[in-house]
Design a protein around this motif. Structure first.
Motif, PDB file in Angstrom:
ATOM      1  N   PRO A   1      -7.468   3.929 -13.340  1.00  0.00           N
ATOM      2  CA  PRO A   1      -8.459   3.732 -12.427  1.00  0.00           C
ATOM      3  C   PRO A   1      -9.612   3.190 -12.744  1.00  0.00           C
ATOM      4  O   PRO A   1     -10.078   3.378 -13.932  1.00  0.00           O
TER       5      PRO A   1
ATOM      6  N   LEU B   1      -3.590  -2.115  -6.772  1.00  0.00           N
ATOM      7  CA  LEU B   1      -3.888  -0.670  -6.184  1.00  0.00           C
ATOM      8  C   LEU B   1      -3.392   0.337  -6.890  1.00  0.00           C
ATOM      9  O   LEU B   1      -2.169   0.030  -7.428  1.00  0.00           O
ATOM     10  N   ASP B   2      -3.615   1.615  -6.939  1.00  0.00           N
ATOM     11  CA  ASP B   2      -2.851   2.697  -7.418  1.00  0.00           C
ATOM     12  C   ASP B   2      -1.478   2.988  -6.756  1.00  0.00           C
ATOM     13  O   ASP B   2      -1.543   2.992  -5.507  1.00  0.00           O
TER      14      ASP B   2
ATOM     15  N   SER C   1     -12.633   1.675  -3.752  1.00  0.00           N
ATOM     16  CA  SER C   1     -11.625   2.057  -2.914  1.00  0.00           C
ATOM     17  C   SER C   1     -11.705   1.316  -1.503  1.00  0.00           C
ATOM     18  O   SER C   1     -12.672   0.761  -1.416  1.00  0.00           O
TER      19      SER C   1
ATOM     20  N   THR D   1       0.797  -1.410  -0.038  1.00  0.00           N
ATOM     21  CA  THR D   1      -0.070   0.238  -0.032  1.00  0.00           C
ATOM     22  C   THR D   1       0.785   1.227   0.125  1.00  0.00           C
ATOM     23  O   THR D   1       1.836   1.426   0.770  1.00  0.00           O
TER      24      THR D   1
ATOM     25  N   GLU E   1     -15.178   5.009  -8.720  1.00  0.00           N
ATOM     26  CA  GLU E   1     -13.876   4.535  -7.943  1.00  0.00           C
ATOM     27  C   GLU E   1     -14.360   3.353  -7.078  1.00  0.00           C
ATOM     28  O   GLU E   1     -15.420   3.261  -6.523  1.00  0.00           O
TER      29      GLU E   1
ATOM     30  N   ASP F   1     -10.501   1.015   2.812  1.00  0.00           N
ATOM     31  CA  ASP F   1      -9.859   1.813   3.787  1.00  0.00           C
ATOM     32  C   ASP F   1      -8.709   0.820   4.347  1.00  0.00           C
ATOM     33  O   ASP F   1      -8.518  -0.295   4.246  1.00  0.00           O
TER      34      ASP F   1
ATOM     35  N   LYS G   1      -7.119   5.623   2.475  1.00  0.00           N
ATOM     36  CA  LYS G   1      -7.701   4.503   1.516  1.00  0.00           C
ATOM     37  C   LYS G   1      -6.855   4.324   0.314  1.00  0.00           C
ATOM     38  O   LYS G   1      -5.933   5.210  -0.029  1.00  0.00           O
ATOM     39  N   ASP G   2      -7.009   3.313  -0.198  1.00  0.00           N
ATOM     40  CA  ASP G   2      -6.117   2.739  -1.487  1.00  0.00           C
ATOM     41  C   ASP G   2      -7.192   2.643  -2.591  1.00  0.00           C
ATOM     42  O   ASP G   2      -8.527   2.166  -2.410  1.00  0.00           O
ATOM     43  N   VAL G   3      -6.867   3.116  -3.786  1.00  0.00           N
ATOM     44  CA  VAL G   3      -7.844   2.880  -4.726  1.00  0.00           C
ATOM     45  C   VAL G   3      -7.292   1.888  -5.823  1.00  0.00           C
ATOM     46  O   VAL G   3      -6.233   1.731  -6.347  1.00  0.00           O
ATOM     47  N   TYR G   4      -8.444   1.148  -6.232  1.00  0.00           N
ATOM     48  CA  TYR G   4      -8.129   0.076  -7.193  1.00  0.00           C
ATOM     49  C   TYR G   4      -8.190   0.448  -8.610  1.00  0.00           C
ATOM     50  O   TYR G   4      -8.716   1.326  -8.941  1.00  0.00           O
TER      51      TYR G   4
END
Length: 305
Positions: free
Chosen positions: A257, A242-243, A263, A101, A261, A265, A164-167
């Motif tokens: 992305p 993940l981004d 995302s 992450t 979105e 936590d 948060k992480d974004v997929y």
């Protein structure tokens, strides 16, 4: 006057809601703990538990004592800490298990500030997937884990660090899909997908696709994303990841992305009833202050935003 020891016993029972499990956590016998709780009820003249066959339920008085006991024990801890002189040197080790992450960048910044003030504290990190991190946590090989939600196992404490992480999808730069700014979630169902091993084995939920895993054409899995990047470059498939985890510069790789979105936590996870060293305890307090984190905030599902 209620003994501090009894308050600690009561809090453990109130958390476990099971005398046998609480006794195991406290390393005392179940009959001894049952007797202590009955004596506490007699001392207060109030029933604290409704005793079912397999589970206890706190009464209104029990819930009140639980909240007050937490405050009392925290105040005692803070009072004891205040007697330590500021010149006292903090020593020891902090060991963190980290999933993949970009949030580790912020955690590292907090660690850097902590290390400046406490140079005799040594920092250790272990990278891996959630299963490996939780296994090391269970064995006492790491003090805490930095992991993605959602998750909920009763033997752990969770601190939401409000990040948060974004997929998204990792793909070859020269593919047709790379011309898009984003990838619609429905498009994933028609693509050859390279997916995290944890997701593939069912340890992470795919309900956020609106269907079960069978709707995806999974052609490969990965444990950590680095080796999967070569599978992507050789046109085996598109990696769901993940981004900001992959440096695409100078490689035939592009990250896009997912829209809407998707995302998740991030949480600091520790074992319940764990006794922390002074160094770990101090760092957790600073981490909580820096992130606004609180223990056992409700974990969220993966979210469309």
């Amino acid at each position: 006057m209620i003994e501090t020891r009894l308050l600690q016993y009561f809090l453990t029972v109130a958390q476990q809601l099971n005398i046998t499990k609480a006794a195991e956590a406290l390393y005392i016998t179940q009959p001894t703990l049952s007797r202590q709780m009955m004596e506490l009820e007699q001392q207060l003249g109030k029933q604290l538990f409704i005793r079912g066959k397999r589970k206890l339920t706190l009464t209104e008085e029990g819930e009140y004592l639980r909240d007050r006991a937490r405050e009392i024990l925290e105040l005692l801890d803070n009072t004891e800490a205040s007697f330590h002189t500021v010149e006292q040197t903090l020593r020891g080790h902090i060991t963190i298990g980290c999933g993949e992450t970009v949030a580790m960048d912020k955690i590292a910044g907090i660690l850097a500030e902590f290390h400046k003030r406490h140079p005799d504290v040594h920092i250790h990190t272990h990278s891996g997937d959630a299963d490996m991190i939780l296994e090391r946590l269970d064995k006492g090989l790491v003090d805490m884990g930095l992991l993605l939600g959602p998750m909920r196992q009763e033997k752990y404490e969770y601190m939401n660090i409000h990040m948060k992480d974004v997929y998204g999808l990792l793909m070859p730069s020269d593919c047709k899909l790379a011309r898009q700014d984003t990838v619609n979630i429905d498009q994933l169902k028609s693509l050859p997908i390279i997916i995290s091993e944890q997701t593939f084995s069912g340890h992470q939920d795919l309900e956020w696709f609106g269907a079960d895993q069978s709707v995806l054409n999974v052609v490969a899995t990965y444990n950590l994303i680095y080796n999967a990047t070569f599978l992507v470059e050789h046109d085996i498939g598109y990696a769901l990841c993940l981004d900001q985890l992959v440096n695409t510069r100078g490689r035939n790789l592009t990250f896009r992305p997912i829209t809407p979105e998707l995302s998740v936590d991030l949480y600091i996870v520790t074992k319940k009833y764990q006794t922390f060293s002074p160094a770990v305890k101090e760092f957790l307090a600073e981490l909580r202050k820096a992130t606004g984190g609180k223990k056992n905030e409700p974990t969220s599902d993966l979210q469309y935003k």
